[in-house]
Design a protein around this motif. Structure first.
Motif, PDB file in Angstrom:
ATOM      1  N   LEU A 142       0.810  -1.222   0.000  1.00  0.00           N
ATOM      2  CA  LEU A 142       0.000   0.000   0.000  1.00  0.00           C
ATOM      3  C   LEU A 142       0.842   1.270   0.000  1.00  0.00           C
ATOM      4  O   LEU A 142       0.287   2.367   0.006  1.00  0.00           O
ATOM      5  CB  LEU A 142      -0.921   0.025   1.232  1.00  0.00           C
ATOM      6  N   THR A 143       2.160   1.143  -0.015  1.00  0.00           N
ATOM      7  CA  THR A 143       3.020   2.315   0.134  1.00  0.00           C
ATOM      8  C   THR A 143       2.775   3.350  -0.964  1.00  0.00           C
ATOM      9  O   THR A 143       2.721   4.550  -0.709  1.00  0.00           O
ATOM     10  CB  THR A 143       4.504   1.903   0.138  1.00  0.00           C
ATOM     11  N   VAL A 144       2.614   2.886  -2.196  1.00  0.00           N
ATOM     12  CA  VAL A 144       2.388   3.783  -3.339  1.00  0.00           C
ATOM     13  C   VAL A 144       1.197   3.277  -4.137  1.00  0.00           C
ATOM     14  O   VAL A 144       1.122   2.089  -4.469  1.00  0.00           O
ATOM     15  CB  VAL A 144       3.629   3.848  -4.254  1.00  0.00           C
ATOM     16  N   SER A 145       0.256   4.169  -4.447  1.00  0.00           N
ATOM     17  CA  SER A 145      -0.899   3.791  -5.261  1.00  0.00           C
ATOM     18  C   SER A 145      -0.464   3.476  -6.683  1.00  0.00           C
ATOM     19  O   SER A 145       0.366   4.172  -7.273  1.00  0.00           O
ATOM     20  CB  SER A 145      -1.920   4.932  -5.280  1.00  0.00           C
ATOM     21  N   MET A 146      -1.033   2.415  -7.245  1.00  0.00           N
ATOM     22  CA  MET A 146      -0.719   2.027  -8.615  1.00  0.00           C
ATOM     23  C   MET A 146      -1.694   2.633  -9.620  1.00  0.00           C
ATOM     24  O   MET A 146      -1.580   2.371 -10.825  1.00  0.00           O
ATOM     25  CB  MET A 146      -0.742   0.496  -8.730  1.00  0.00           C
ATOM     26  N   GLU A 147      -2.640   3.439  -9.166  1.00  0.00           N
ATOM     27  CA  GLU A 147      -3.558   4.092 -10.084  1.00  0.00           C
ATOM     28  C   GLU A 147      -2.774   4.977 -11.060  1.00  0.00           C
ATOM     29  O   GLU A 147      -1.929   5.769 -10.659  1.00  0.00           O
ATOM     30  CB  GLU A 147      -4.574   4.941  -9.310  1.00  0.00           C
ATOM     31  N   GLY A 148      -3.051   4.816 -12.338  1.00  0.00           N
ATOM     32  CA  GLY A 148      -2.372   5.608 -13.351  1.00  0.00           C
ATOM     33  C   GLY A 148      -0.956   5.172 -13.657  1.00  0.00           C
ATOM     34  O   GLY A 148      -0.180   5.920 -14.250  1.00  0.00           O
ATOM     35  N   TYR A 149      -0.592   3.943 -13.265  1.00  0.00           N
ATOM     36  CA  TYR A 149       0.798   3.518 -13.451  1.00  0.00           C
ATOM     37  C   TYR A 149       1.187   3.416 -14.930  1.00  0.00           C
ATOM     38  O   TYR A 149       2.344   3.653 -15.297  1.00  0.00           O
ATOM     39  CB  TYR A 149       1.052   2.189 -12.732  1.00  0.00           C
ATOM     40  N   LYS A 150       0.242   3.067 -15.788  1.00  0.00           N
ATOM     41  CA  LYS A 150       0.566   2.958 -17.222  1.00  0.00           C
ATOM     42  C   LYS A 150       0.952   4.311 -17.800  1.00  0.00           C
ATOM     43  O   LYS A 150       1.888   4.410 -18.610  1.00  0.00           O
ATOM     44  CB  LYS A 150      -0.620   2.361 -17.976  1.00  0.00           C
ATOM     45  N   GLU A 151       0.254   5.357 -17.388  1.00  0.00           N
ATOM     46  CA  GLU A 151       0.602   6.699 -17.845  1.00  0.00           C
ATOM     47  C   GLU A 151       1.985   7.099 -17.340  1.00  0.00           C
ATOM     48  O   GLU A 151       2.767   7.746 -18.057  1.00  0.00           O
ATOM     49  CB  GLU A 151      -0.447   7.701 -17.372  1.00  0.00           C
ATOM     50  N   ASP A 152       2.297   6.712 -16.084  1.00  0.00           N
ATOM     51  CA  ASP A 152       3.615   7.026 -15.524  1.00  0.00           C
ATOM     52  C   ASP A 152       4.722   6.302 -16.290  1.00  0.00           C
ATOM     53  O   ASP A 152       5.802   6.866 -16.526  1.00  0.00           O
ATOM     54  CB  ASP A 152       3.669   6.635 -14.050  1.00  0.00           C
ATOM     55  N   LEU A 153       4.455   5.061 -16.673  1.00  0.00           N
ATOM     56  CA  LEU A 153       5.463   4.314 -17.433  1.00  0.00           C
ATOM     57  C   LEU A 153       5.740   4.984 -18.785  1.00  0.00           C
ATOM     58  O   LEU A 153       6.885   5.101 -19.221  1.00  0.00           O
ATOM     59  CB  LEU A 153       4.992   2.872 -17.652  1.00  0.00           C
ATOM     60  N   LYS A 154       4.667   5.427 -19.432  1.00  0.00           N
ATOM     61  CA  LYS A 154       4.837   6.114 -20.719  1.00  0.00           C
ATOM     62  C   LYS A 154       5.614   7.421 -20.535  1.00  0.00           C
ATOM     63  O   LYS A 154       6.471   7.779 -21.345  1.00  0.00           O
ATOM     64  CB  LYS A 154       3.472   6.402 -21.330  1.00  0.00           C
ATOM     65  N   LYS A 155       5.304   8.126 -19.458  1.00  0.00           N
ATOM     66  CA  LYS A 155       5.951   9.412 -19.187  1.00  0.00           C
ATOM     67  C   LYS A 155       7.458   9.262 -19.070  1.00  0.00           C
ATOM     68  O   LYS A 155       8.229  10.112 -19.545  1.00  0.00           O
ATOM     69  CB  LYS A 155       5.369   9.998 -17.903  1.00  0.00           C
ATOM     70  N   TYR A 156       7.893   8.180 -18.418  1.00  0.00           N
ATOM     71  CA  TYR A 156       9.325   7.975 -18.193  1.00  0.00           C
ATOM     72  C   TYR A 156       9.934   6.968 -19.176  1.00  0.00           C
ATOM     73  O   TYR A 156      11.060   6.511 -18.984  1.00  0.00           O
ATOM     74  CB  TYR A 156       9.562   7.519 -16.757  1.00  0.00           C
ATOM     75  N   ASN A 157       9.158   6.617 -20.203  1.00  0.00           N
ATOM     76  CA  ASN A 157       9.622   5.678 -21.229  1.00  0.00           C
ATOM     77  C   ASN A 157      10.108   4.365 -20.599  1.00  0.00           C
ATOM     78  O   ASN A 157      11.157   3.821 -20.957  1.00  0.00           O
ATOM     79  CB  ASN A 157      10.750   6.313 -22.065  1.00  0.00           C
ATOM     80  N   ALA A 158       9.316   3.873 -19.618  1.00  0.00           N
ATOM     81  CA  ALA A 158       9.674   2.654 -18.899  1.00  0.00           C
ATOM     82  C   ALA A 158       8.824   1.484 -19.390  1.00  0.00           C
ATOM     83  O   ALA A 158       7.782   1.660 -20.020  1.00  0.00           O
ATOM     84  CB  ALA A 158       9.487   2.846 -17.402  1.00  0.00           C
ATOM     85  N   VAL A 159       9.285   0.284 -19.097  1.00  0.00           N
ATOM     86  CA  VAL A 159       8.624  -0.943 -19.553  1.00  0.00           C
ATOM     87  C   VAL A 159       7.882  -1.597 -18.388  1.00  0.00           C
ATOM     88  O   VAL A 159       8.411  -1.682 -17.271  1.00  0.00           O
ATOM     89  CB  VAL A 159       9.658  -1.937 -20.127  1.00  0.00           C
ATOM     90  N   GLU A 160       6.657  -2.058 -18.616  1.00  0.00           N
ATOM     91  CA  GLU A 160       5.895  -2.762 -17.589  1.00  0.00           C
ATOM     92  C   GLU A 160       6.553  -4.103 -17.296  1.00  0.00           C
ATOM     93  O   GLU A 160       6.931  -4.846 -18.216  1.00  0.00           O
ATOM     94  CB  GLU A 160       4.452  -2.967 -18.071  1.00  0.00           C
TER      95      GLU A 160
END
Length: 232
Positions: free
Chosen positions: A181-199
């Protein structure tokens, strides 16, 4: 107030030294946990053999009537829901809903840095006494059982190096991992795109668990004056 046996290992070690293979917890008698000794291979040995321990002492009771002891034992209340947060830094605590209606918060001051970093002595507080809440949580468990069963019992956010080891119990289903529960995963796909990261594959399951847990948190908060867990 106990919600589970604490001294089973003490009782088991004593039982093995006295010829038994196993122990079975039977309940509480005064301040003692009551166990019966047993064997891996089923055998008829007569009356139950009673082992009593309070964590400091342990003994085989051969003077009292074992059947009367078993009849007199106070059974520990069943745990309906539990959230345990063992922090790497700072205070640790657990919130437990018992079948008798008590919602208990345990401040057990545990620190993963070591016993010298304990901030205070263990304490417990009854937040609420509500049989109605027990009914509501049991209903939620039943309604979400199939979704919970699909989720791994070992679940974590591996991107965080510190935080907390969290344990959840929904009826007889237990989940455990780091920083759930430390960090919410809501919107994680958008965050990955923002930082050009891979799921990496764990994100969707963690998000699903957080969303399921939110249903329980919201139900608790309907009964409490102060939030029992804050929003992420």
């Amino acid at each position: 107030m106990k919600t589970r046996p604490e001294f089973r290992k003490i009782a088991l070690d004593f039982a093995k030294r006295n010829g038994f293979d196993t122990v079975h917890f039977q309940g509480m008698l005064n301040n003692f946990e009551v166990y019966t000794g047993g064997y891996k291979v089923h055998s008829v040995v007569g009356l139950p053999q009673i082992i009593l321990t309070d964590g400091k002492t342990v003994k085989l009771d051969e003077k009292s009537d074992p059947l009367k002891i078993l009849d007199s034992c106070k059974k520990l209340p069943k745990i309906i829901f539990e959230y345990d947060c063992a922090a790497f830094f700072g205070n640790s605590y657990a919130i437990v809903l018992l079948e008798d209606g008590r919602l208990v918060r345990y401040e057990y001051a545990y620190s993963r840095l070591g016993p010298e970093d304990r901030m205070f002595d263990d304490e417990e507080f009854i937040l609420l006494n509500s049989p109605e809440l027990v009914k509501e949580i049991k209903k939620l468990i039943k309604e979400n059982k199939e979704e919970l069963r699909k989720i791994s019992r070992d679940i974590s956010n591996p991107t965080i190096c510190d935080g907390a080891v969290e344990t959840f119990r929904f009826g007889n289903m237990k989940f455990e991992g780091s920083n759930i529960l430390t960090v919410s995963m809501e919107g994680y796909k958008e965050d990955l795109k923002k930082y050009n990261a891979v799921e990496m594959g764990w994100e969707a399951e963690l998000l699903q668990f957080q969303r399921l847990f939110k249903k329980f948190r919201n139900k608790f908060n309907e009964y409490l004056d102060e939030p029992f867990l804050l929003e992420e």
